[in-house]
Structures are given as structure tokens and as C-alpha cells.
Design a protein around this motif. Structure first.
Motif, PDB file in Angstrom:
ATOM      1  N   GLY A   1       0.526  -1.214   0.025  1.00  0.00           N
ATOM      2  CA  GLY A   1      -0.047  -0.287   0.253  1.00  0.00           C
ATOM      3  C   GLY A   1       1.119   1.557   0.025  1.00  0.00           C
ATOM      4  O   GLY A   1       0.010   2.345  -0.179  1.00  0.00           O
ATOM      5  N   HIS A   2       2.125   0.801   0.430  1.00  0.00           N
ATOM      6  CA  HIS A   2       3.321   2.187   0.775  1.00  0.00           C
ATOM      7  C   HIS A   2       4.126   2.173   0.128  1.00  0.00           C
ATOM      8  O   HIS A   2       5.031   2.955   0.029  1.00  0.00           O
ATOM      9  CB  HIS A   2       3.361   3.017   2.132  1.00  0.00           C
TER      10      HIS A   2
ATOM     11  N   CYS B   1      -1.071  10.849   0.301  1.00  0.00           N
ATOM     12  CA  CYS B   1      -1.126   9.226   1.111  1.00  0.00           C
ATOM     13  C   CYS B   1      -1.273   9.501   2.990  1.00  0.00           C
ATOM     14  O   CYS B   1      -0.523  10.349   3.418  1.00  0.00           O
ATOM     15  CB  CYS B   1      -0.338   8.080   0.995  1.00  0.00           C
TER      16      CYS B   1
ATOM     17  N   CYS C   1      -0.033   7.988   4.725  1.00  0.00           N
ATOM     18  CA  CYS C   1       1.494   7.927   5.955  1.00  0.00           C
ATOM     19  C   CYS C   1       2.660   9.718   5.106  1.00  0.00           C
ATOM     20  O   CYS C   1       3.761   9.408   5.653  1.00  0.00           O
ATOM     21  CB  CYS C   1       2.211   6.812   4.842  1.00  0.00           C
TER      22      CYS C   1
ATOM     23  N   CYS D   1       1.435   6.839  -3.192  1.00  0.00           N
ATOM     24  CA  CYS D   1       1.424   4.977  -3.087  1.00  0.00           C
ATOM     25  C   CYS D   1      -0.085   4.780  -3.314  1.00  0.00           C
ATOM     26  O   CYS D   1      -1.206   5.068  -3.914  1.00  0.00           O
ATOM     27  CB  CYS D   1       1.401   5.379  -1.554  1.00  0.00           C
TER      28      CYS D   1
HETATM   29 ZN   LIG Z   1       1.443   6.113   1.994  1.00  0.00          ZN
END
Ligand SMILES: [Zn+2]
Length: 315
Positions: free
Chosen positions: A168-169, A179, A181, A186
Motif C-alpha cells: 500500500g505504501h 497518502c 503516510c 502510494c
Molecule cells: Zn503511503
């Protein structure tokens, strides 16, 4: 004497799912002998949720009989050595620093292990589900977020930081949307369920797939765009850990093959080093209880490791 049993708990924002697996004397792998679901009441906070997990574990043991170990799947990150939570993005309350492992171990009086829920999903699917006949299995969950994990020869490959496989990242488009994060582009930012529904202008992902199957052009275009991003991520996975099977689960798989087929096509179109028909991409088989089953298997694996170590005189 009855066969050894292992308890698994899967902590989610809405439900605590429970599974018990039992050694099958005639088989290499255990069998699933019990599943159940209880409300989490996450809004009551960490202490209440901890007490509830213990109560659920105890009532399960009362019902099925004694267990050798307990495993707990959690929707976030934790310190491997202490079991303390470091990040629980989807549950309300002050979770960071809270310990779940030790209170459960004390509450049910068996060795207890904690595992991230995406890894628990793959441990279950790779052992008893869609990936069980394969050696190198990649698991991906597509839904509100996107998770991923790697299993090699029956064991989860955590990597040096416990995060190996977190597809996912993986950055797919350096100039893509922000994203959660903190990075741009991402896979999760591009292809989570809400990105699909926004692109299609439709309320939920399953409806987008249904409309796409019925010929709605906006939905077809949205499905194709998102499948392209996921296919790019999975093509990179084919290149790196080199799985002989990719198991796809998560919320969007409620749509079944109409969600999976565009992903399979997009992945195959992006891989040149491996014959397209050798790329195995299959739907998860164990359904809602995969996380709880995987948590039970994680406890079983830890018990096997401990007994192997004690029999070779290591600590
Ligand atoms: Zn991410």
C-alpha cells in the motif's frame, strides 16, 4: 487425550472475530474447529477493549476446551518485543503505549502472540486457504486501505523492520495524491476503495463493479484506472519476491471475479520476465475469519519455535 488447540482473536473496529484451530492427526496442517464474532465496542477505549478481548477468549475456552496458545491479530503497528501498540489508526482512544499481549496472556494463562492483521490474513490463506499449495505467496488486501505481506515456505517474511510486503505504501506515481503516510502517490492513495468510488462518482466499491459489469462507462473507466495502479504494484511484486501465487482479499473482493479479473489482466500486461499465464492471482478463500485463523496459526507457530529451541538446548 484430545488434540492440541490454538485460539485466534482478530481485533477490528466493529467486531472481535474468534477462531480455534486443532491439530489434525492425519494431516500436516490443523483444521478450523470454531469461529465466532462479538461486538468490539471500540468507542469505550483501550482498557475496555482489552477486558473484552480477555472475556471473549475465556468464554471461547469455556466452550471449546483448553488451548495451547492465544494469537491476537491487530489492525496496526506494535513493538515486536513488548507487544505494545505504536499505531492504531482506525480505533478511537489513546492506544500508543498500551499493551494487549501481556494482559491477554495473564487473562487466559497461555503464551500469547500479537500479529498484524494483514500478516494474519496471509498466514491463514497461505496455510489453509487459496495459497496453500504454493511456496512463495504474496497476500494483498484491498479495501478502505491496502495491505500486503510475504510468506515463504510456510512462514511470514517480516523483513528487518517488520514491514516487508506493505504494498500500500509502494510509490506508484511520484506526483500522485498525498497518502496517509505522508508521501505522494502510494498505491493506497491511488487505489483504496474511496479512490475508486470518487473516480466513478458512485457511493460504494461493490456498486462500481456491478455497474461496470452492466456496461456503465464511468464505472468501467474507474475500474480500469484503479486496476492499472494495482496491476503496477503487483507487477513489481512479481519482480521482487517472485511469488508463485498472489492471494487477493479485503473488502472489494465482495465483488468477486468482476473486481479480480481487471487486476489480473493489468498485472499480466505489465510483466515481461515471467510468462503471463504463469502469474497466479486468486481470490482469498477463508472469508471474514482469515485474520482470526491466522492469529491462531501465529500462536501455533510460536509454540513450535519454542519447542524446537528447547529441544536443541537454545534459549
Ligand atoms: Zn503511503
Amino acid at each position: 487425550m484430545s488434540a492440541d488447540r490454538y485460539l485466534g482473536l482478530d481485533l477490528g473496529g466493529t467486531n472481535i472475530k474468534v477462531a480455534v484451530v486443532e491439530e489434525d492427526p492425519g494431516a500436516a496442517q490443523p483444521r478450523i474447529v470454531f469461529t465466532a464474532r462479538h461486538a468490539t465496542h471500540a468507542e469505550l477505549g483501550p482498557q475496555s477493549v482489552t477486558d473484552r478481548l480477555i472475556a471473549v477468549a475465556r468464554s471461547t475456552i469455556d466452550e471449546v476446551g483448553p488451548v495451547e496458545t492465544a494469537g491476537l491479530g491487530v489492525p496496526g503497528l506494535f513493538q515486536a518485543d513488548t507487544g505494545r501498540i505504536t499505531l492504531f489508526p482506525n480505533l478511537p482512544g489513546e492506544w500508543p503505549g498500551h499493551s494487549l499481549r501481556d494482559p491477554i496472556a495473564e487473562g487466559v494463562r497461555v503464551p500469547t502472540t500479537v500479529i498484524n492483521d494483514t500478516r494474519a490474513f496471509l498466514l491463514a490463506e497461505g496455510t489453509l486457504g487459496a495459497g496453500r499449495r504454493h511456496r512463495i505467496v504474496f497476500g494483498v488486501t484491498l479495501g478502505t486501505g491496502i495491505g500486503g505481506s510475504i510468506m515463504i515456505d510456510g512462514r511470514i517474511h517480516l523483513g528487518a523492520f517488520g514491514t516487508a510486503g506493505e504494498i500500500g505504501h509502494q510509490v506508484i506515481a511520484t506526483d500522485g495524491p498525498l497518502c496517509g503516510c505522508g508521501h505522494n502517490g502510494c498505491l493506497e492513495a491511488l487505489a483504496k476503495a474511496s479512490s475508486l468510488t470518487e473516480l466513478a462518482g458512485v457511493g460504494d466499491a461493490e456498486t462500481v463493479y456491478e455497474r461496470a459489469a452492466a456496461g456503465d462507462e464511468a464505472s468501467i473507466a474507474a475500474v480500469k484506472t484503479v486496476a492499472g495502479y494495482i496491476g503496477t504494484g503487483l507487477a513489481n511484486v512479481v519482480t521482487l519476491p517472485g511469488p508463485d501465487c498472489i492471494v487477493v482479499g479485503g473488502g472489494i473482493m465482495a465483488a468477486g471475479e468482476i473486481a479480480l479479473d481487471p487486476i489480473r489482466r493489468a498485472t499480466r500486461a505489465r510483466v515481461r520476465l515471467v510468462p503471463a499465464d504463469a502469474i497466479c492471482i486468486v481470490a482469498a478463500e477463508l472469508g471474514d475469519f482469515a485474520g482470526a485463523i491466522g492469529a491462531a496459526l501465529a500462536g501455533r507457530a510460536q509454540a513450535a519455535d519454542l519447542s524446537a529451541r528447547s529441544s536443541t538446548g537454545q534459549k
